[in-house]
Design an enzyme around this catalytic site. Structure first.
Site, mmCIF file in Angstrom:
data_model
loop_
_atom_site.group_PDB
_atom_site.id
_atom_site.type_symbol
_atom_site.label_atom_id
_atom_site.label_comp_id
_atom_site.label_asym_id
_atom_site.label_seq_id
_atom_site.Cartn_x
_atom_site.Cartn_y
_atom_site.Cartn_z
ATOM 1 N N CYS A 1 46.802 24.956 -5.279
ATOM 2 C CA CYS A 1 47.466 25.071 -3.973
ATOM 3 C C CYS A 1 47.204 23.858 -3.091
ATOM 4 O O CYS A 1 48.024 23.520 -2.240
ATOM 5 C CB CYS A 1 47.007 26.342 -3.272
ATOM 6 S SG CYS A 1 47.564 27.849 -4.081
ATOM 7 N N CYS B 1 45.504 10.435 -4.688
ATOM 8 C CA CYS B 1 46.312 11.631 -4.456
ATOM 9 C C CYS B 1 45.740 12.313 -3.219
ATOM 10 O O CYS B 1 45.224 11.643 -2.326
ATOM 11 C CB CYS B 1 46.313 12.547 -5.680
ATOM 12 S SG CYS B 1 44.685 13.207 -6.108
#
Length: 368
Positions: free
Chosen positions: A197, A333
């Site tokens: 998530c 990221c």
């Protein structure tokens, strides 16, 4: 299971508890006998995040006598979009202890056992043996397999839940020899194929829905009413409100006799401790000496970026020819996990320069 077939002993309800649980007591299927079962029960909740918060809130309100909470994580501002037990004043505090403190104000008749640590294979079986039911509120595959296997070895029912973007799943495992998580998923998905998530996001209300389903299954098991989701998987889609109930059978070929030596390795996770990395501070100090590759998705990059070449991880294999090789390459990221996967992929294709993983990703950049 037959409703109210067990008669708790050495337990009674005080006058204040009779007031607190009045709406339960007037239900024929629960009544005082069922409420005493709840008071006698001991439930361990693994994780006090998105799923754990609603599970804990409703188990506490229902009067489960002893609730264990194990979670080594601390509250972060990004949690507040869905983890409803916390406020901005709780940022930086241990989730387990903070949740218990708030829940004790909801129901003073519940005892909380707090473990401000992450679950490990060294303690899992012994810890599970101290409780009647285990509720899985984790968000990663290594811990899910550990929780499943430890529940089997400790012979405890396991109430499972998972969420992804707008979809959720719920099931009940290991009840009187029923199927387990491994019956549905004998092997973990290939590393990187199912992002978590923190990488792809989740609708804030979804863990509240799925966690409430988990709490419901837990109460059914304790009070022995209704039909628990044993050998069934409930699939829920928040966008369409569609539900599917899938049946599965116990896989008799799967025999869990011991815990895995290394669950991260079993699930194919990269050993990031052996990967070359660079801190956010070091990178920003000498940014001109590196090429930067950002492998987050388009929405993430558009919302916030620090420049560099942007190629989402799922497009990297087809677009490797765009990556420059005149300087050392730093890959980033959101947190460092997808960038580690990108580095693994680049190494498979013999990228000619040294690769560095930006430790902590853009989250670490923002903390400077």
């Amino acid at each position: 299971m037959k409703p109210n077939s067990l008669q708790p002993t050495a337990y009674s309800l005080s006058s204040q508890e009779l007031k607190q649980y009045h709406r339960h007591l007037i239900l024929d299927q629960i009544g005082e006998v069922g409420q005493l079962k709840l008071k006698k029960a001991k439930v361990l909740v693994i994780g006090s995040g998105g799923l754990g918060c609603p599970v804990l809130q409703y188990l506490t309100a229902a009067g489960v006598g002893t609730i264990g909470i194990i979670d080594g994580d601390k509250v972060d501002q990004s949690n507040l979009q869905r983890q409803i037990l916390f406020t901005t004043e709780d940022i930086g505090k241990f989730k387990a202890a903070t949740a218990a403190n708030r829940l004790s104000k909801l129901n003073p008749f519940v005892k909380f056992e707090i473990f401000n640590i992450f679950l490990t294979k060294e303690i899992a079986v012994d810890l599970f043996s101290q409780f009647d039911i285990i509720v899985d509120g984790t968000d990663n595959f290594p811990t899910r397999y550990l929780v499943n296997d430890a529940a089997v070895l400790a012979n405890k029912p396991l109430v499972f839940g998972s969420i992804f973007k707008f979809q959720g799943q719920v099931s009940v495992f290991n009840v009187n020899g029923s199927g387990t998580y491994r019956c549905l998923f004998p092997n973990p998905p290939k590393q990187g194929t199912v992002p978590n998530c923190s990488d792809v996001g989740v609708l804030g209300i979804l863990p509240g829905i799925i966690g409430s389903f988990q709490a419901n299954e837990t109460l059914k098991l304790i009070t022995e009413i209704g039909t628990p989701l044993v050998d069934k998987l409930l699939y829920f889609d928040a966008l369409t409100m569609q539900q599917q109930l899938l049946e599965f059978s116990k896989n008799t070929k799967i025999n869990i006799t011991a815990l895995e030596e290394n669950y991260a390795f079993f699930c194919g996770e990269l050993d990031m401790s052996t990967m070359n990395s660079i801190s956010a501070t070091e990178f920003l100090k000498e940014k001109e000496n590196y090429h930067l590759l950002d492998v987050r998705n388009y929405n993430e990059f558009e919302a916030e970026n620090i420049g560099g070449l942007h190629i989402p991880l799922d497009e990297l294999e087809e677009r490797m020819g765009e990556i420059p090789n005149t300087k050392l390459l730093v890959v980033m990221c959101a947190s460092g996990k997808r960038s580690a996967k990108a580095i693994e992929l680049l190494l498979e294709y013999n990228y000619p320069k040294t690769l560095l993983n930006l430790d902590g990703g853009i989250t670490a950049i923002n903390e400077i």
